[in-house]
Design a protein around this motif. Sequence first.
Motif, mmCIF file in Angstrom:
data_model
loop_
_atom_site.group_PDB
_atom_site.id
_atom_site.type_symbol
_atom_site.label_atom_id
_atom_site.label_comp_id
_atom_site.label_asym_id
_atom_site.label_seq_id
_atom_site.Cartn_x
_atom_site.Cartn_y
_atom_site.Cartn_z
ATOM 1 N N LEU A 1 79.153 29.296 -23.821
ATOM 2 C CA LEU A 1 78.424 28.033 -23.769
ATOM 3 C C LEU A 1 79.404 26.937 -23.379
ATOM 4 O O LEU A 1 80.455 26.789 -24.002
ATOM 5 C CB LEU A 1 77.819 27.714 -25.147
ATOM 6 N N ALA A 2 79.070 26.187 -22.334
ATOM 7 C CA ALA A 2 79.877 25.026 -21.952
ATOM 8 C C ALA A 2 79.333 23.809 -22.681
ATOM 9 O O ALA A 2 78.118 23.609 -22.747
ATOM 10 C CB ALA A 2 79.792 24.802 -20.447
ATOM 11 N N VAL A 3 80.234 23.007 -23.237
ATOM 12 C CA VAL A 3 79.852 21.759 -23.905
ATOM 13 C C VAL A 3 80.775 20.673 -23.376
ATOM 14 O O VAL A 3 82.007 20.823 -23.435
ATOM 15 C CB VAL A 3 80.009 21.860 -25.441
ATOM 16 N N MET A 4 80.214 19.614 -22.831
ATOM 17 C CA MET A 4 81.064 18.547 -22.266
ATOM 18 C C MET A 4 80.396 17.188 -22.403
ATOM 19 O O MET A 4 79.188 17.093 -22.652
ATOM 20 C CB MET A 4 81.373 18.852 -20.798
ATOM 21 N N ARG A 5 81.208 16.159 -22.256
ATOM 22 C CA ARG A 5 80.704 14.775 -22.222
ATOM 23 C C ARG A 5 81.055 14.164 -20.880
ATOM 24 O O ARG A 5 82.101 14.492 -20.301
ATOM 25 C CB ARG A 5 81.351 13.924 -23.314
ATOM 26 N N VAL A 6 80.213 13.268 -20.427
ATOM 27 C CA VAL A 6 80.498 12.507 -19.217
ATOM 28 C C VAL A 6 81.263 11.260 -19.645
ATOM 29 O O VAL A 6 80.720 10.408 -20.346
ATOM 30 C CB VAL A 6 79.195 12.126 -18.483
ATOM 31 N N ILE A 7 82.537 11.197 -19.242
ATOM 32 C CA ILE A 7 83.394 10.113 -19.759
ATOM 33 C C ILE A 7 83.678 9.036 -18.716
ATOM 34 O O ILE A 7 84.302 8.034 -19.013
ATOM 35 C CB ILE A 7 84.737 10.674 -20.286
#
Length: 207
Positions: free
Chosen positions: A200-206
């Motif tokens: 599972l990929a988990v990311m934030r747009v920063i």
Amino acid sequence: MERYIEELFPPDPDLRRVLEGIRERGMPEISVPTGYGRLLTLLVAMSGARQVLEIGALGGYSGICLARGLGPQGRLTSLELLPEYAELAAAQLEAAGFGGRTEYRVGDAGRSLEALKAEGRRFGFFFIDADKGGYPRYLDAAIELAEPGAVIVADNTLLRGRVADPARTGPSVLAMREFNRRLAEDPRLAGTLLPAYDGLAVMRVIG
Ligand SMILES: C[S@@+](CC[C@H](N)C(=O)[O-])C[C@H]1O[C@@H](n2cnc3c(N)ncnc32)[C@H](O)[C@@H]1O
């Protein structure tokens, strides 16, 4: 370990009904696993997102998990290629109490994403779980549609280990490697890969 997690939590009538509906109709049994479904609920709640976009609905399992994390003002928009799948998912969300806060858009996600962009829509949370070859395009679209600080989650990012096997060079593998490389290197993103289940990929747009 995965079976242990599946059996750890008490029965969930809404999610069990989704899985039965999928089985009865002979649809593919590829809903997110229990552990990741619960994680989606947590992540939506922690993100505080009011607008959630799902790409790939199937029978509504992940849709219910996402909707459970929303506050009372929150809405789920879900993109699904096949009308019969979207119909089942919509019925399941309705039965789970989220009918008035869920919108299904039927057809190729690429086209639906273009329409959402043209409408000026913005989302605080994305869940990508459709055709694996489309993941890099879906990531681009999510970044364009993202509110500042939006969370993007994507399932199956390890493709049962095929992404790490240099001998595998099929289109889905190449697309997923590109997706994972972007997660790691795109300066607009901060994220990681969880290796349980199928990745599972988990990311934030920063930025
Ligand atoms: C893995 S299943 C989704 C499972 C669902 N997220 C869940 O956990 O309950 C992938 C879904 O993506 C849909 N799909 C495949 N290609 C698509 C496309 N180009 N546009 C939109 N949906 C697509 C399939 O019909 C299928 O329902």
